[in-house]
Design an enzyme around this catalytic site. Structure first.
Site, PDB file in Angstrom:
ATOM      1  N   ARG A 233      56.350  33.511  13.876  1.00 29.42           N
ATOM      2  CA  ARG A 233      56.755  32.875  12.615  1.00 29.42           C
ATOM      3  C   ARG A 233      56.588  31.356  12.601  1.00 29.42           C
ATOM      4  O   ARG A 233      56.728  30.729  11.557  1.00 29.42           O
ATOM      5  CB  ARG A 233      58.209  33.244  12.285  1.00 29.42           C
ATOM      6  CG  ARG A 233      58.321  34.637  11.679  1.00 29.42           C
ATOM      7  CD  ARG A 233      59.705  34.856  11.129  1.00 29.42           C
ATOM      8  NE  ARG A 233      60.666  35.173  12.165  1.00 29.42           N
ATOM      9  CZ  ARG A 233      61.966  34.904  12.093  1.00 29.42           C
ATOM     10  NH1 ARG A 233      62.458  34.284  11.040  1.00 29.42           N
ATOM     11  NH2 ARG A 233      62.782  35.233  13.067  1.00 29.42           N
TER      12      ARG A 233
ATOM     13  N   GLN B 112      55.073  37.010  32.817  1.00 28.62           N
ATOM     14  CA  GLN B 112      55.460  38.345  32.348  1.00 28.62           C
ATOM     15  C   GLN B 112      54.337  38.849  31.445  1.00 28.62           C
ATOM     16  O   GLN B 112      54.194  38.389  30.313  1.00 28.62           O
ATOM     17  CB  GLN B 112      56.778  38.285  31.567  1.00 28.62           C
ATOM     18  CG  GLN B 112      57.249  39.662  31.101  1.00 28.62           C
ATOM     19  CD  GLN B 112      58.232  39.588  29.933  1.00 28.62           C
ATOM     20  OE1 GLN B 112      58.369  38.562  29.278  1.00 28.62           O
ATOM     21  NE2 GLN B 112      58.910  40.693  29.676  1.00 28.62           N
TER      22      GLN B 112
ATOM     23  N   ASP C 112      63.768  28.965  23.632  1.00 30.37           N
ATOM     24  CA  ASP C 112      63.751  28.535  22.229  1.00 30.37           C
ATOM     25  C   ASP C 112      65.155  28.293  21.678  1.00 30.37           C
ATOM     26  O   ASP C 112      65.349  28.234  20.474  1.00 30.37           O
ATOM     27  CB  ASP C 112      63.011  29.572  21.381  1.00 30.37           C
ATOM     28  CG  ASP C 112      63.635  30.962  21.462  1.00 30.37           C
ATOM     29  OD1 ASP C 112      64.590  31.145  22.225  1.00 30.37           O
ATOM     30  OD2 ASP C 112      63.147  31.861  20.753  1.00 30.37           O
TER      31      ASP C 112
ATOM     32  N   LYS D 184      50.357  -8.591  21.107  1.00 34.91           N
ATOM     33  CA  LYS D 184      49.995  -7.582  22.117  1.00 34.91           C
ATOM     34  C   LYS D 184      49.841  -8.235  23.472  1.00 34.91           C
ATOM     35  O   LYS D 184      49.168  -9.270  23.579  1.00 34.91           O
ATOM     36  CB  LYS D 184      48.677  -6.912  21.725  1.00 34.91           C
ATOM     37  CG  LYS D 184      48.316  -5.756  22.639  1.00 34.91           C
ATOM     38  CD  LYS D 184      46.821  -5.662  22.947  1.00 34.91           C
ATOM     39  CE  LYS D 184      46.387  -6.729  23.920  1.00 34.91           C
ATOM     40  NZ  LYS D 184      45.014  -6.570  24.423  1.00 34.91           N
TER      41      LYS D 184
ATOM     42  N   TYR E 134      38.759 -10.822  22.700  1.00 32.87           N
ATOM     43  CA  TYR E 134      37.845  -9.749  23.104  1.00 32.87           C
ATOM     44  C   TYR E 134      36.414 -10.161  22.796  1.00 32.87           C
ATOM     45  O   TYR E 134      36.085 -10.502  21.650  1.00 32.87           O
ATOM     46  CB  TYR E 134      38.232  -8.488  22.318  1.00 32.87           C
ATOM     47  CG  TYR E 134      37.477  -7.234  22.690  1.00 32.87           C
ATOM     48  CD1 TYR E 134      37.370  -6.826  24.017  1.00 32.87           C
ATOM     49  CD2 TYR E 134      36.891  -6.446  21.699  1.00 32.87           C
ATOM     50  CE1 TYR E 134      36.690  -5.661  24.338  1.00 32.87           C
ATOM     51  CE2 TYR E 134      36.213  -5.278  22.016  1.00 32.87           C
ATOM     52  CZ  TYR E 134      36.113  -4.888  23.342  1.00 32.87           C
ATOM     53  OH  TYR E 134      35.442  -3.736  23.660  1.00 32.87           O
TER      54      TYR E 134
HETATM   55  C1  UD1 Z   1      68.099  39.204  21.975  1.00 32.46           C
HETATM   56  C2  UD1 Z   1      69.195  40.169  22.424  1.00 32.46           C
HETATM   57  C3  UD1 Z   1      70.244  40.292  21.316  1.00 32.46           C
HETATM   58  C4  UD1 Z   1      70.793  38.925  20.964  1.00 32.46           C
HETATM   59  C5  UD1 Z   1      69.652  38.006  20.581  1.00 32.46           C
HETATM   60  C6  UD1 Z   1      70.155  36.594  20.400  1.00 32.46           C
HETATM   61  C7  UD1 Z   1      68.068  41.764  23.860  1.00 32.46           C
HETATM   62  C8  UD1 Z   1      67.544  43.127  23.995  1.00 32.46           C
HETATM   63  N1  UD1 Z   1      68.620  41.455  22.690  1.00 32.46           N
HETATM   64  O1  UD1 Z   1      67.468  39.814  20.858  1.00 32.46           O
HETATM   65  O2  UD1 Z   1      71.296  41.128  21.738  1.00 32.46           O
HETATM   66  O3  UD1 Z   1      71.713  39.037  19.892  1.00 32.46           O
HETATM   67  O4  UD1 Z   1      68.663  37.964  21.637  1.00 32.46           O
HETATM   68  O5  UD1 Z   1      69.132  35.795  19.893  1.00 32.46           O
HETATM   69  O6  UD1 Z   1      68.030  40.992  24.800  1.00 32.46           O
HETATM   70  N2  UD1 Z   1      61.377  37.236  25.708  1.00 32.46           N
HETATM   71  C9  UD1 Z   1      60.565  37.261  26.811  1.00 32.46           C
HETATM   72  N3  UD1 Z   1      59.932  38.417  27.121  1.00 32.46           N
HETATM   73  C10 UD1 Z   1      60.075  39.544  26.385  1.00 32.46           C
HETATM   74  C11 UD1 Z   1      60.914  39.510  25.263  1.00 32.46           C
HETATM   75  C12 UD1 Z   1      61.560  38.335  24.949  1.00 32.46           C
HETATM   76  O7  UD1 Z   1      60.413  36.270  27.504  1.00 32.46           O
HETATM   77  O8  UD1 Z   1      59.475  40.546  26.745  1.00 32.46           O
HETATM   78  C13 UD1 Z   1      62.066  35.990  25.384  1.00 32.46           C
HETATM   79  C14 UD1 Z   1      61.705  35.453  24.017  1.00 32.46           C
HETATM   80  O9  UD1 Z   1      60.608  34.561  24.112  1.00 32.46           O
HETATM   81  C15 UD1 Z   1      62.969  34.735  23.620  1.00 32.46           C
HETATM   82  C16 UD1 Z   1      64.074  35.532  24.314  1.00 32.46           C
HETATM   83  O10 UD1 Z   1      63.434  36.253  25.329  1.00 32.46           O
HETATM   84  O11 UD1 Z   1      62.997  33.419  24.124  1.00 32.46           O
HETATM   85  C17 UD1 Z   1      64.812  36.476  23.385  1.00 32.46           C
HETATM   86  O12 UD1 Z   1      63.878  37.359  22.818  1.00 32.46           O
HETATM   87  P1  UD1 Z   1      63.998  37.823  21.319  1.00 32.46           P
HETATM   88  O13 UD1 Z   1      62.898  38.732  21.009  1.00 32.46           O
HETATM   89  O14 UD1 Z   1      64.198  36.642  20.445  1.00 32.46           O
HETATM   90  O15 UD1 Z   1      65.369  38.614  21.404  1.00 32.46           O
HETATM   91  P2  UD1 Z   1      66.018  39.458  20.281  1.00 32.46           P
HETATM   92  O16 UD1 Z   1      65.262  40.703  20.114  1.00 32.46           O
HETATM   93  O17 UD1 Z   1      66.197  38.593  19.098  1.00 32.46           O
END
Ligand code: UD1
Ligand code: CA
Length: 477
Positions: free
Chosen positions: A26, A91, A120, A374, A410
């Site tokens: 997004r 990952q 983030d 400068k 210069y």
């Molecule tokens: C997650 C939580 C949710 C919580 C929410 C808060 C889980 C399953 N759910 O949901 O309970 O309320 O955060 O914002 O954990 N990321 C990775 N690798 C992946 C997936 C995600 O590094 O495979 C990272 C994303 O970049 C991000 C963070 O993990 O920084 C959270 O991922 P995101 O997809 O935003 O989590 P939600 O599904 O929103």
């Protein structure tokens, strides 16, 4: 930004895992989401800085989307993390938050507490995490939670009585569970040894086919490990950035924090909503700052300094009593190098002045409108009040540099120095062709183009003599 006490509980060694592998669709940007800037610093770097405040033993960053760029950005940043280890783990593919933390397992010891953060979510306060770590205490699973009027999209905290039983993701939740307003923030602290065992048991039988980190809550409950929720009320501490709008909102939240902190120290801000600090701003007593000023890098303002409206100031030290008039642009180079800018006590700069890297101005120097400086040193009381350029110049005390005059520093290949000794008066519209020295106390007649050194005390004029022809008749049609 915040000053907090360090982690004094030596029993609790902290390893931080920062999840930063997600895509950030997004943002609609080529740049990986966690590298977008908040207050001039990548989102991920804010999170790393917070980990540094926890005195973490190490930080493990989980990278995936844009991994090469993210890892390069971390390697290039020398900010707050000096003195602790930072490791990146890829990952690929991204199979969920549980899968993300699994990648860190080989790097984690068994002895410590693991704090899980997201790359983030930039505005979590270190003292909040200290409380979370204390709640974990090395033998409990501690979750950072918050009540949201609209909890849609978040994992819900399911309790039995007061006891936390599970986190249920939105897409897996029953209608009753969806009515729960307490949500998981995405931040937890867990005993490392137990966490590793729970991660090994994760499956992906759920609505999204992902390995959910949040499923470890069920395992903790099954293992009889207490699960504690540390609930906060300040939403911006757990707010993630998913879109440019959210990024802008968190930027404002950050800037408000900075403004409040400055005002608590006594700084007078004409409007705390119209200030931007992208770096570190240090202020002495009785500093006042008018609207729409931007500070970048390391800026220090001495006692009683006044900054007019619409100034942009980067990497500069401005001494006591100096006044920077509106619309002045001060752009110093790297702090601690010769390119940083110094403005002396009582100096008056602007309006519409431009100080470039290496400008060093002594006390009571005046730089007026449309004057560019400068890599030049101006000694005490020197003045260049209108429409001038001083580049690669050494200017002595009390020199007056006239309107429209410039140093021609210069030659198309090399830069040369101009030395203007003390008490010289340079008239208007002069060109001083460097290398050149104007001897002390000398005077340069207006409109002169000088190519040769001048002796002290001399009047130097280098222009065609004036001719007046009497009764001149202009051509007529
Ligand atoms: C997650 C939580 C949710 C919580 C929410 C808060 C889980 C399953 N759910 O949901 O309970 O309320 O955060 O914002 O954990 N990321 C990775 N690798 C992946 C997936 C995600 O590094 O495979 C990272 C994303 O970049 C991000 C963070 O993990 O920084 C959270 O991922 P995101 O997809 O935003 O989590 P939600 O599904 O929103
Ligand atoms: Ca997700």
């Amino acid at each position: 930004m915040t000053v907090i006490s360090k982690n004094t509980n030596t029993a609790n060694v902290v390893d931080v895992v920062i999840m930063a592998a997600g895509k950030g669709t997004r943002m609609k940007s080529k740049l990986p989401k966690v590298l977008h800037l908040l207050a001039g610093r990548a989102l991920l770097q804010h999170v790393v800085d917070t980990a540094a405040e926890l005195s973490a033993r190490q930080v493990v960053v989980i990278t995936g989307h844009g991994a090469i760029e993210v890892e390069a950005a971390l390697a290039g940043d020398t900010g707050a993390r000096a003195g602790f280890g930072i490791n990146c783990v890829r990952q690929e593919p991204q199979l969920g938050t549980g899968h993300a933390v699994q990648q860190a397992v080989p790097l984690l010891g068994d002895d410590g507490i693991v704090v899980v953060l997201s790359g983030d979510v930039p505005l979590t306060r270190a003292d909040t995490l200290m409380h979370l770590i204390a709640a974990c205490g090395g033998n409990k699973l501690a979750l950072l939670t918050i009540d949201f009027v609209d909890p849609a999209g978040y994992g819900r905290i399911v309790r039995q009585g007061q006891v936390v039983r599970a986190i249920v993701e939105q897409k897996d939740a029953s209608p009753e569970q969806r009515a729960i307003t307490e949500v998981y923030s995405g931040i937890m602290a867990a005993p490392a040894r137990a966490l590793k065992a729970w991660l090994a048991r994760l499956g992906n039988q759920n609505a999204q086919g992902e390995y959910y980190l949040t499923d470890i809550v069920k395992f903790a409950v099954a293992d009889g490990v207490p699960v504690v929720a540390h609930k906060i009320t300040d939403a911006c501490q757990v707010a993630g950035v998913n879109s440019p709008l959210q990024l802008a909102e968190l930027e404002r939240a950050y800037q408000k924090r900075v403004a409040v902190q400055l005002m608590e120290q006594g700084v007078r801000l004409a409007d705390p909503a119209r200030l931007d600090v992208r770096g570190v701003l240090q202020c002495g007593r009785d500093v006042s700052i008018d609207v729409n000023c931007v500070f970048e890098g390391q800026v220090s303002l001495g006692e009683g300094v006044k900054i007019g409206a619409n100034c942009m100031i980067a990497n500069a030290t401005i001494a006591a009593g100096a006044v920077i008039h509106p619309f002045t642009h001060i752009e110093g180079g790297q702090p601690g190098t010769k390119d940083a800018i110094e403005v002396g006590a009582g100096a008056r700069i602007g309006p519409f002045a431009r100080l470039r890297p290496g400008a060093k101005l002594g006390s009571d120097v005046h730089i007026g409108n449309f004057v560019e400086v400068k890599n030049s040193t101006l000694a005490k009381g020197a003045k260049a009040n209108h429409l001038a350029y001083l580049g690669d110049a050494t200017v002595g005390e009390r020199v007056n540099f006239g309107a429209g005059s410039i140093t021609a520093n210069y030659d198309g290949a090399f830069k040369h120095r101009t030395v203007i000794e003390a008490d010289v008066h340079v008239g208007s519209n002069c060109v001083l062709i460097a290398p050149l020295t104007i001897g002390a106390g000398g005077t340069v007649g207006g409109g002169s183009t000088l190519t040769k050194d001048t002796p002290p005390g001399a009047l130097s004029v280098a222009r065609a003599r004036q001719v007046s022809i009497a009764n001149w008749k202009r051509p007529a049609k």
